[in-house]
Enzyme design. Structure first.
Site, PDB file in Angstrom:
ATOM      1  N   LYS A  61     -48.226  31.024  21.918  1.00 49.75           N
ATOM      2  CA  LYS A  61     -46.915  31.019  21.250  1.00 49.75           C
ATOM      3  C   LYS A  61     -46.726  32.343  20.521  1.00 49.75           C
ATOM      4  O   LYS A  61     -47.678  32.861  19.899  1.00 49.75           O
ATOM      5  CB  LYS A  61     -46.858  29.841  20.272  1.00 49.75           C
ATOM      6  CG  LYS A  61     -45.500  29.630  19.614  1.00 49.75           C
ATOM      7  CD  LYS A  61     -45.503  28.339  18.803  1.00 49.75           C
ATOM      8  CE  LYS A  61     -44.173  28.096  18.108  1.00 49.75           C
ATOM      9  NZ  LYS A  61     -44.158  26.827  17.354  1.00 49.75           N
ATOM     10  N   SER A 136     -40.565  23.573  18.245  1.00 57.48           N
ATOM     11  CA  SER A 136     -40.321  24.966  18.502  1.00 57.48           C
ATOM     12  C   SER A 136     -41.234  25.592  19.558  1.00 57.48           C
ATOM     13  O   SER A 136     -40.929  26.682  20.050  1.00 57.48           O
ATOM     14  CB  SER A 136     -40.461  25.754  17.198  1.00 57.48           C
ATOM     15  OG  SER A 136     -41.784  25.661  16.697  1.00 57.48           O
ATOM     16  N   SER A 160     -43.309  20.462  16.285  1.00 55.35           N
ATOM     17  CA  SER A 160     -43.193  21.595  17.210  1.00 55.35           C
ATOM     18  C   SER A 160     -44.157  21.659  18.380  1.00 55.35           C
ATOM     19  O   SER A 160     -43.927  22.425  19.317  1.00 55.35           O
ATOM     20  CB  SER A 160     -43.276  22.906  16.431  1.00 55.35           C
ATOM     21  OG  SER A 160     -42.154  23.026  15.618  1.00 55.35           O
TER      22      SER A 160
END
Lengths: 440, 96
Positions: A61, A136, A160
């Site tokens: 990420k 996210s 997330s």
């Protein structure tokens, strides 16, 4: 047996063809460098010297620092920021011969539950085209779902890792708060953030978690905890009491899928079930967001244009701005403990509720998300957007471990079941999830 | 209703967002009153103390770090990264 080099070649070709559409990766490492590293790893494997992650190709990420790569947090603010160091989780992955392929798309600064707020465009859901991936960690989930890599790292503050895993049909684990070092993670809300793995199945997710798990001097809240023994995962726990969360989803079909899975486990393993009621569960979202607004506002003061070139308020999108301005407003008006303090007390309330619940049951099962994802770009209210996190937030407030396991599809859209265990029972959580996984 | 796709924020929208954010927080705060009084948790700080240690050597790449701060100023007569003050980022004056 497929070598790391062969697998890498397949993934790179697939990424070249499909990433433009899916937008899961924001950056892919230099191809020659990747091939050279893959070659070295294959040599190690051949000599029997490969680490635990040898042969595994991993996406990261874009809010986790990987030396030499762009940890942009999917924001124009950090568009040109090159990480000068490796986060602790990255060091551990490299030590175990994991091959990092690139940086994954995400909601801007992890502010979002849908994967739409990235300054570099939304991520498309490979498992449900046209629908949001969830956020996210949108790119991390999509990259695994699209077969761009074996596994990925995400971060989970309220939902997330679990929500995008659920919507993309992959496994995503939020480990116990403080069990994995956050050193090198660009924080959203430091009292809730946690790094965790996403993968196609429980065994791969467990493998990555076992590598990144453990205390780190560079993260003052990290703690020593019992190591995850992968050999234990195949053992089906006996005399298990499953707590079924007393909650009705907006879409009854989601509850039906979960109930069916629980029923199967009772029939096959002889597990018992017990209904669990968490008082004021409907106020989890209201508890969480003031904490996030204030901590995010505080954390973003470093993006003032001096160290990173761009002032955040001048370059961010609407959701990031909402949290900064909201955080600023309520920080100014905090006298009398009206917002942050009140939320901290509510957080304590939920912690006590969940601690009591875990005294009665071994795990709590529920849907990850009480509704199906919306179409990308569709207008929805802020309250509806925040409601995606309603069932995942309680476990961030308490700080225990929880994961998303795919259990089926509704109208072609994947649905995830959330399993949660008490703090530092991560191995037990994975063991239970593996047992559920074997039922399918 | 709003879409959450990234876009540049105008001054007008900025004002709306500010009001909206405050409204949401007021609304949330008022709803939380339902929970009632909660006893503050006991914090035993002694248990959270870190052991004294020598610390670890920083292996940051200085070059990359300074490249990430394009608006830094360097003392007169010194090239970027060659001054005596190369360990410091001197921010531009009156620009923030």
């Amino acid at each position: 047996m497929v070598t790391t080099q062969q697998k890498l070649k397949i993934y790179l070709e697939r990424i070249k063809k499909q990433n433009k559409k899916i937008n899961a990766f924001l950056e892919i490492r230099n191809e020659n460098e990747l091939i050279r590293e893959a070659k070295d790893i294959d040599k190690k494997i051949k000599e029997g010297k490969g680490g635990k992650l040898a042969g595994k190709i991993i996406g990261i990420k874009a809010n986790i620092n990987v030396k030499g790569l762009n940890a942009s947090c999917a924001s124009k603010v950090l568009k040109n920021y090159i990480s000068p160091y490796d986060a602790t989780v990255i060091k551990k992955i490299k030590q175990e011969d994991g091959l990092i392929i690139g940086m994954c798309n995400m909601d801007e600064f992890a502010c979002g539950s849908s994967g739409e707020t990235s300054a570099f465009g939304p991520t498309q859901n490979p498992s449900a085209p046209g629908f949001v991936t969830g956020g996210s960690s949108s790119g991390s989930a999509a990259a695994v779902s699209a077969n761009f890599c074996d596994m990925s790292l995400g971060s989970d503050t309220g939902c997330s890792i679990r929500v995008p895993s659920s919507f993309c049909g992959v496994v995503g684990v939020k480990p116990t708060y403080s069990s994995v070092s956050r050193y090198g993670l660009c924080d959203l809300s430091m009292s809730l953030d946690q790094i965790g793995p996403l993968a196609k199945n429980i065994l791969n997710a467990s493998l990555l978690l076992s590598v990144i798990y453990g205390k780190d001097e560079n993260d003052s809240i990290s703690q020593n905890s019992k190591k995850i023994d992968l050999k234990n995962l195949e053992k089906v726990p006996k005399n298990l009491v499953i707590g079924v969360l007393d909650f009705e989803s907006k879409d009854k079909r989601i509850d039906d899928l979960i109930s069916e899975k629980i029923k199967k486990s009772v029939e096959k393993y002889g597990w018992k079930i017990k209904k669990i009621k968490i008082n004021h569960l409907d106020l989890a979202v209201e508890t969480y967001y003031p904490l996030v607004y204030v901590e995010f506002f505080s954390g973003t003061r470093r993006f003032d244009g001096r160290r990173y070139g761009k002032k955040i308020e001048d370059f961010c999108g609407p959701e990031v701005l909402r949290r900064i301005l909201g955080g600023s407003e309520i920080t100014k008006a905090e006298y009398g403990g009206r917002y942050y303090y009140k939320s901290l007390m509510a957080k304590e309330f939920f912690s006590k509720e969940l601690a009591k619940a875990f005294e009665k049951v071994d795990c709590i099962v529920s849907p990850v998300c009480p509704k199906l994802p919306h179409k990308i770009g569709k207008s929805i209210s802020i309250e509806d957007m925040y409601a995606y996190d309603a069932l995942t937030i309680p476990y961030n407030l308490y700080g225990n471990c929880a994961l998303s396991l795919p259990v089926g599809k509704i109208e072609g859209i994947p649905v995830g079941m959330q399993i949660a265990c008490d703090k530092f029972e991560d191995e037990k959580l994975l063991q239970i999830a593996r047992s559920f996984e074997k039922l399918s | 209703m709003s879409d959450f796709l990234f876009h540049e924020v105008s001054e007008k929208e900025r004002e709306q967002i500010k009001k909206q954010a405050k409204q949401i927080m007021d609304d949330f705060s008022s709803k939380l009153s339902k929970i009632g009084k909660v006893k503050e948790p006991l914090i035993e700080r002694d248990l959270c103390m870190r052991d004294e240690s020598e610390g670890t050597q920083c292996d940051f790449s200085r070059e990359i770090m300074f490249e990430n701060a394009p608006n830094t100023l360097y003392p007169k007569g010194h090239e970027k990264g060659t001054s005596k003050n190369k360990d410091f980022i001197i921010a531009e004056k009156k620009k923030w």
